[in-house]
Design a protein around this motif. Structure first.
Motif, mmCIF file in Angstrom:
data_model
loop_
_atom_site.group_PDB
_atom_site.id
_atom_site.type_symbol
_atom_site.label_atom_id
_atom_site.label_comp_id
_atom_site.label_asym_id
_atom_site.label_seq_id
_atom_site.Cartn_x
_atom_site.Cartn_y
_atom_site.Cartn_z
ATOM 1 N N GLU A 90 0.882 -1.155 0.000
ATOM 2 C CA GLU A 90 0.000 0.000 0.000
ATOM 3 C C GLU A 90 0.919 1.205 0.000
ATOM 4 O O GLU A 90 1.752 1.353 0.902
ATOM 5 C CB GLU A 90 -0.874 -0.013 1.242
ATOM 6 N N VAL A 92 1.250 4.998 0.463
ATOM 7 C CA VAL A 92 0.499 6.106 1.057
ATOM 8 C C VAL A 92 1.262 7.405 0.813
ATOM 9 O O VAL A 92 2.474 7.465 1.021
ATOM 10 C CB VAL A 92 0.293 5.869 2.577
ATOM 11 N N ARG A 94 1.122 11.524 1.812
ATOM 12 C CA ARG A 94 0.498 12.464 2.765
ATOM 13 C C ARG A 94 0.941 13.892 2.479
ATOM 14 O O ARG A 94 2.137 14.150 2.323
ATOM 15 C CB ARG A 94 0.935 12.132 4.201
ATOM 16 N N GLY A 99 -4.412 10.531 10.832
ATOM 17 C CA GLY A 99 -4.366 9.077 10.960
ATOM 18 C C GLY A 99 -3.127 8.551 11.656
ATOM 19 O O GLY A 99 -2.709 9.044 12.708
ATOM 20 N N SER A 100 -2.516 7.533 11.042
ATOM 21 C CA SER A 100 -1.407 6.846 11.716
ATOM 22 C C SER A 100 -0.169 7.736 11.827
ATOM 23 O O SER A 100 0.621 7.594 12.766
ATOM 24 C CB SER A 100 -1.065 5.533 10.992
ATOM 25 N N ASP A 175 -4.404 12.936 2.541
ATOM 26 C CA ASP A 175 -3.566 11.762 2.249
ATOM 27 C C ASP A 175 -4.375 10.753 1.435
ATOM 28 O O ASP A 175 -5.591 10.914 1.268
ATOM 29 C CB ASP A 175 -2.997 11.118 3.534
ATOM 30 N N PHE A 176 -3.697 9.768 0.906
ATOM 31 C CA PHE A 176 -4.398 8.711 0.160
ATOM 32 C C PHE A 176 -3.490 7.496 0.039
ATOM 33 O O PHE A 176 -2.273 7.572 0.267
ATOM 34 C CB PHE A 176 -4.833 9.180 -1.239
ATOM 35 N N LYS A 177 -4.132 6.386 -0.320
ATOM 36 C CA LYS A 177 -3.415 5.127 -0.524
ATOM 37 C C LYS A 177 -3.645 4.647 -1.947
ATOM 38 O O LYS A 177 -4.788 4.708 -2.431
ATOM 39 C CB LYS A 177 -3.945 4.087 0.474
ATOM 40 N N ASP A 197 -12.926 5.992 0.279
ATOM 41 C CA ASP A 197 -12.481 4.903 1.166
ATOM 42 C C ASP A 197 -10.968 4.958 1.367
ATOM 43 O O ASP A 197 -10.455 4.498 2.388
ATOM 44 C CB ASP A 197 -12.770 3.529 0.516
ATOM 45 N N SER A 198 -10.259 5.449 0.354
ATOM 46 C CA SER A 198 -8.794 5.341 0.371
ATOM 47 C C SER A 198 -8.105 6.703 0.399
ATOM 48 O O SER A 198 -6.888 6.783 0.262
ATOM 49 C CB SER A 198 -8.323 4.555 -0.855
ATOM 50 N N CYS A 199 -8.902 7.777 0.557
ATOM 51 C CA CYS A 199 -8.333 9.134 0.628
ATOM 52 C C CYS A 199 -8.821 9.810 1.909
ATOM 53 O O CYS A 199 -9.897 9.486 2.387
ATOM 54 C CB CYS A 199 -8.872 10.026 -0.490
ATOM 55 N N ARG A 200 -8.066 10.767 2.388
ATOM 56 C CA ARG A 200 -8.634 11.696 3.378
ATOM 57 C C ARG A 200 -8.799 13.039 2.681
ATOM 58 O O ARG A 200 -7.861 13.554 2.071
ATOM 59 C CB ARG A 200 -7.739 11.852 4.609
ATOM 60 N N ARG A 216 -15.214 5.669 10.202
ATOM 61 C CA ARG A 216 -14.260 5.201 11.225
ATOM 62 C C ARG A 216 -14.556 5.847 12.577
ATOM 63 O O ARG A 216 -14.547 5.190 13.607
ATOM 64 C CB ARG A 216 -12.819 5.563 10.833
HETATM 65 O O1 C5P Z 1 -4.325 5.114 8.574
HETATM 66 P P1 C5P Z 1 -3.352 5.938 7.792
HETATM 67 O O2 C5P Z 1 -3.222 7.347 8.299
HETATM 68 O O3 C5P Z 1 -1.989 5.278 7.662
HETATM 69 O O4 C5P Z 1 -3.967 6.020 6.316
HETATM 70 C C1 C5P Z 1 -3.377 6.811 5.312
HETATM 71 C C2 C5P Z 1 -4.297 6.834 4.086
HETATM 72 O O5 C5P Z 1 -4.344 5.545 3.501
HETATM 73 C C3 C5P Z 1 -5.743 7.222 4.391
HETATM 74 O O6 C5P Z 1 -6.250 8.024 3.339
HETATM 75 C C4 C5P Z 1 -6.481 5.891 4.432
HETATM 76 O O7 C5P Z 1 -7.820 6.023 4.033
HETATM 77 C C5 C5P Z 1 -5.685 5.065 3.418
HETATM 78 N N1 C5P Z 1 -5.660 3.638 3.747
HETATM 79 C C6 C5P Z 1 -6.345 2.731 2.938
HETATM 80 N N2 C5P Z 1 -6.330 1.395 3.229
HETATM 81 C C7 C5P Z 1 -5.636 0.922 4.280
HETATM 82 C C8 C5P Z 1 -4.935 1.821 5.114
HETATM 83 C C9 C5P Z 1 -4.965 3.180 4.813
HETATM 84 O O8 C5P Z 1 -6.975 3.133 1.956
HETATM 85 N N3 C5P Z 1 -5.625 -0.392 4.523
#
Ligand code: C5P
Length: 240
Positions: A90, A92, A94, A99-100, A175-177, A197-200, A216
């Motif tokens: 994955e 990521v 930022r 998040g993390s 951020d995004f993945k 789902d995969s972006c903030r 969440r």
């Molecule tokens: O949780 P974290 O801050 O590390 O997530 C960073 C970005 O990656 C966020 O946008 C979150 O939605 C995305 N992510 C994801 N799938 C995961 C973990 C994180 O899409 N399994």
């Protein structure tokens, strides 16, 4: 083209064979998960929204020279993708703390970075997707020499394009993945999905969240939130 048998069911999508080699039939499900699948809810309408948002974003990236696995939208909640070997990382990116990252380094929420951060997580449900660096990924055979540079270059190009597109829709990309896959000829291309789902995403003015954080953190309704993202992307399409 015909939909074939199920290949696998993920957290938000089902993948099916097709009757032609080289393609995968993707169905976006009405399901949201958090805590790496430990919390799971059925959410009517989510699949259609993510399919449409993902389609729009992948088309925009392709128009700007990014090679992806997207072929075409098949229905409200289905699309056709190229078959690729997914690299189990994955990636990521930022632009601000959340998040993390925020938890790990105890910095204020949404503190902006002068330079984007790129992080890698190893895709493994058993191990809870641990953080991994590029030499660890090389040692595990997940990538080959030179590939981490390419992943980083592509991730940063994608970040620039997404940041600009979301800004037109009044949203800041925090951020995004993304995930990448390899084609049979070895080319690394963008795969999987890009959606709330995969972006903030936060509103440029109010700083309200427009992404899966509402699910969440249980701070809002997911479908209303994702619909607003789609509406804003549609409304800003002309100028995009
Ligand atoms: O949780 P974290 O801050 O590390 O997530 C960073 C970005 O990656 C966020 O946008 C979150 O939605 C995305 N992510 C994801 N799938 C995961 C973990 C994180 O899409 N399994």
């Amino acid at each position: 083209m015909e939909k074939g048998t199920l290949i696998k069911e993920g957290k938000a999508k089902r993948l099916y064979h097709t009757d032609e080699d080289g393609y995968v039939w993707v169905e976006y499900m009405d399901q949201a998960t958090a805590l790496n699948g430990k919390r799971k809810d059925h959410i009517v309408g989510k699949g259609v929204l993510n399919n449409q948002i993902d389609t729009m974003l992948f088309k925009m990236l392709m128009d700007n020279g990014i090679h992806t696995d997207f072929v075409k939208q098949l229905s409200d909640n289905e699309q056709l993708n190229l078959t690729v070997d997914i690299i189990p990382l994955e990636v990521v990116v930022r632009n601000a703390a959340s998040g993390s990252f925020q938890r790990k380094f105890a910095v204020p929420y949404l503190q902006k970075f002068d330079h984007p951060v790129v992080e890698y997580f190893y895709k493994s449900d058993e191990l809870d997707d641990p953080a991994i660096n590029t030499s660890q990924a090389l040692a595990l055979g997940v990538i080959k020499p030179g590939e981490s540079e390419r992943l980083q270059e592509l991730a940063l190009q994608i970040n620039d394009l997404l940041k600009a597109r979301f800004a037109k829709a009044g949203l800041e990309l925090v951020d995004f993945k993304v995930e990448f896959g390899k084609k049979a000829d070895g080319e690394i291309i963008l795969a999987d999905e890009i959606s709330p789902d995969s972006c903030r995403l936060v509103d440029l003015e109010t700083r309200d969240s427009f992404d899966k954080d509402v699910f969440r953190k249980k701070t809002g309704d997911l479908v209303t939130t994702y619909q607003e993202v789609l509406n804003r992307l549609n409304d800003s399409q002309e100028e995009a």
